[in-house]
Design a protein around this motif. Structure first.
Motif, mmCIF file in Angstrom:
data_model
loop_
_atom_site.group_PDB
_atom_site.id
_atom_site.type_symbol
_atom_site.label_atom_id
_atom_site.label_comp_id
_atom_site.label_asym_id
_atom_site.label_seq_id
_atom_site.Cartn_x
_atom_site.Cartn_y
_atom_site.Cartn_z
ATOM 1 N N PRO A 65 0.796 -1.239 0.000
ATOM 2 C CA PRO A 65 0.000 0.000 0.000
ATOM 3 C C PRO A 65 0.823 1.280 0.000
ATOM 4 N N LEU A 66 2.093 1.210 0.380
ATOM 5 C CA LEU A 66 2.904 2.416 0.453
ATOM 6 C C LEU A 66 3.796 2.632 -0.767
ATOM 7 N N ARG A 67 3.741 1.749 -1.729
ATOM 8 C CA ARG A 67 4.565 1.929 -2.920
ATOM 9 C C ARG A 67 3.785 2.646 -4.010
ATOM 10 N N GLN A 71 1.858 -12.221 3.064
ATOM 11 C CA GLN A 71 2.593 -11.214 2.311
ATOM 12 C C GLN A 71 2.466 -11.387 0.802
ATOM 13 N N ALA A 72 2.019 -12.562 0.358
ATOM 14 C CA ALA A 72 1.769 -12.773 -1.063
ATOM 15 C C ALA A 72 0.442 -12.162 -1.494
ATOM 16 N N VAL A 73 -0.416 -11.816 -0.552
ATOM 17 C CA VAL A 73 -1.674 -11.131 -0.865
ATOM 18 C C VAL A 73 -1.417 -9.631 -0.864
ATOM 19 N N TRP A 74 -1.087 -9.076 0.280
ATOM 20 C CA TRP A 74 -0.635 -7.680 0.391
ATOM 21 C C TRP A 74 0.657 -7.677 1.187
ATOM 22 N N ALA A 75 1.610 -6.864 0.794
ATOM 23 C CA ALA A 75 2.907 -6.822 1.462
ATOM 24 C C ALA A 75 2.957 -5.679 2.469
ATOM 25 N N GLY A 76 3.416 -5.990 3.678
ATOM 26 C CA GLY A 76 3.675 -4.947 4.655
ATOM 27 C C GLY A 76 2.785 -4.942 5.870
ATOM 28 N N LEU A 77 1.617 -5.607 5.792
ATOM 29 C CA LEU A 77 0.709 -5.593 6.932
ATOM 30 C C LEU A 77 1.120 -6.636 7.968
ATOM 31 N N ALA A 111 -5.736 -5.732 12.708
ATOM 32 C CA ALA A 111 -6.812 -5.464 13.658
ATOM 33 C C ALA A 111 -7.480 -4.124 13.398
ATOM 34 N N GLU A 112 -6.681 -3.094 13.200
ATOM 35 C CA GLU A 112 -7.233 -1.755 13.088
ATOM 36 C C GLU A 112 -7.931 -1.519 11.741
ATOM 37 N N ALA A 122 -5.950 1.021 3.852
ATOM 38 C CA ALA A 122 -4.535 0.695 4.050
ATOM 39 C C ALA A 122 -3.636 1.766 3.442
ATOM 40 N N VAL A 123 -3.958 2.198 2.228
ATOM 41 C CA VAL A 123 -3.146 3.224 1.564
ATOM 42 C C VAL A 123 -3.120 4.499 2.403
#
Length: 249
Positions: free
Chosen positions: A124-126, A152-158, A164-165, A191-192
């Motif tokens: 989300p941060l790239r 991490q293969a679905v979304w990276a970084g979480l 939770a949030e 997330a972004v």
């Protein structure tokens, strides 16, 4: 474990301080061969999910994964003696960064770097993240959405705190399955936005009006409605959810 917002903060700060400079690179702990890196120019520091990549002239990328305990210490110059446990020191006049207790600190040849990138979902941060691909990956993920968000293969970084949030903000039960494109897109947009706030603040920020507070993560009660927070194992970590604001489907 440091989550993606902190990895991107490290990358941003170190890139600003070190990129374009010839660095003194050492391994006081002696567990890294610094020969390919010492005395060479650092072109860029890149974050991808929970991974840091240091791109150095005429050398393989240097890959760092902090794992559960890894961290960086910043010093105002290389004259400060490093601790014996420092795996990596990156230094120039006026600043030094010491890496302590990483899970990984290793050269990454081109084929291994390609394999790492291929193993990761959108971050989300790239700036190059494909939001539609992110929505598709989460919408088709099997099992509970709370488990998929840690993959991490679905979304990276979480990690667990963001899981939770973000699920709280989206009103989704972590055990929900087959969430579909609309909730997946809502989660991606959250997330972004919120990971960028977290990167800039250096901490998880799920409520900009109260950046030091959490809605449900490691709380006994929901900060919004006061209901007792549910906590249970999911995807190898403890999940947290409000039974009122995140009702089970």
């Amino acid at each position: 474990m440091p989550e993606g917002h902190l990895i991107h903060r490290y990358a941003r700060d170190q890139h600003a301080a070190l990129a374009g400079r010839v660095l003194a690179v050492s391994s006081p702990q002696g567990r890294l061969d610094v020969g390919p890196y010492d005395g060479r120019r650092l072109r860029a520091v890149e974050a991808y999910g929970k991974h840091l990549l240091y791109h150095v002239d005429d050398a393989p990328a240097l890959h760092v994964h902090l794992g559960m305990r890894g961290l960086f210490l910043r010093h105002d110059g290389p004259a400060v003696p490093p601790r014996k446990g420092v795996r990596l020191r990156l230094a120039r006049a006026g600043v030094a960064y010491d890496l302590i207790a990483p899970l990984r600190c290793e050269p990454l040849p081109d084929d291994a770097e390609r394999a790492l990138r291929a193993s990761l979902g959108p971050d989300p941060l790239r700036a190059d993240a494909d939001g539609e691909d992110a929505v598709r990956r989460l919408a088709v993920a099997r099992g509970a959405v709370g488990a998929a968000l840690l993959d991490q293969a679905v979304w990276a970084g979480l990690g667990n705190a963001w899981r939770a949030e973000l699920l709280f903000l989206a009103g989704l039960d972590p055990d929900a399955r087959a969430v579909g494109p609309a909730p997946a897109r809502r989660l991606w947009e959250l997330a972004v936005r919120h990971l960028a706030l977290g990167r800039d603040a250096g901490q998880v920020v799920s409520d900009p009006a109260a950046p030091d507070e959490r809605w449900v993560y490691k709380r006994p009660t929901c900060r919004r409605c006061g209901a007792g927070v549910r906590a249970w194992p999911l995807g190898g970590r403890t999940a947290y959810a409000c039974p009122v604001d995140q009702p089970a489907v």
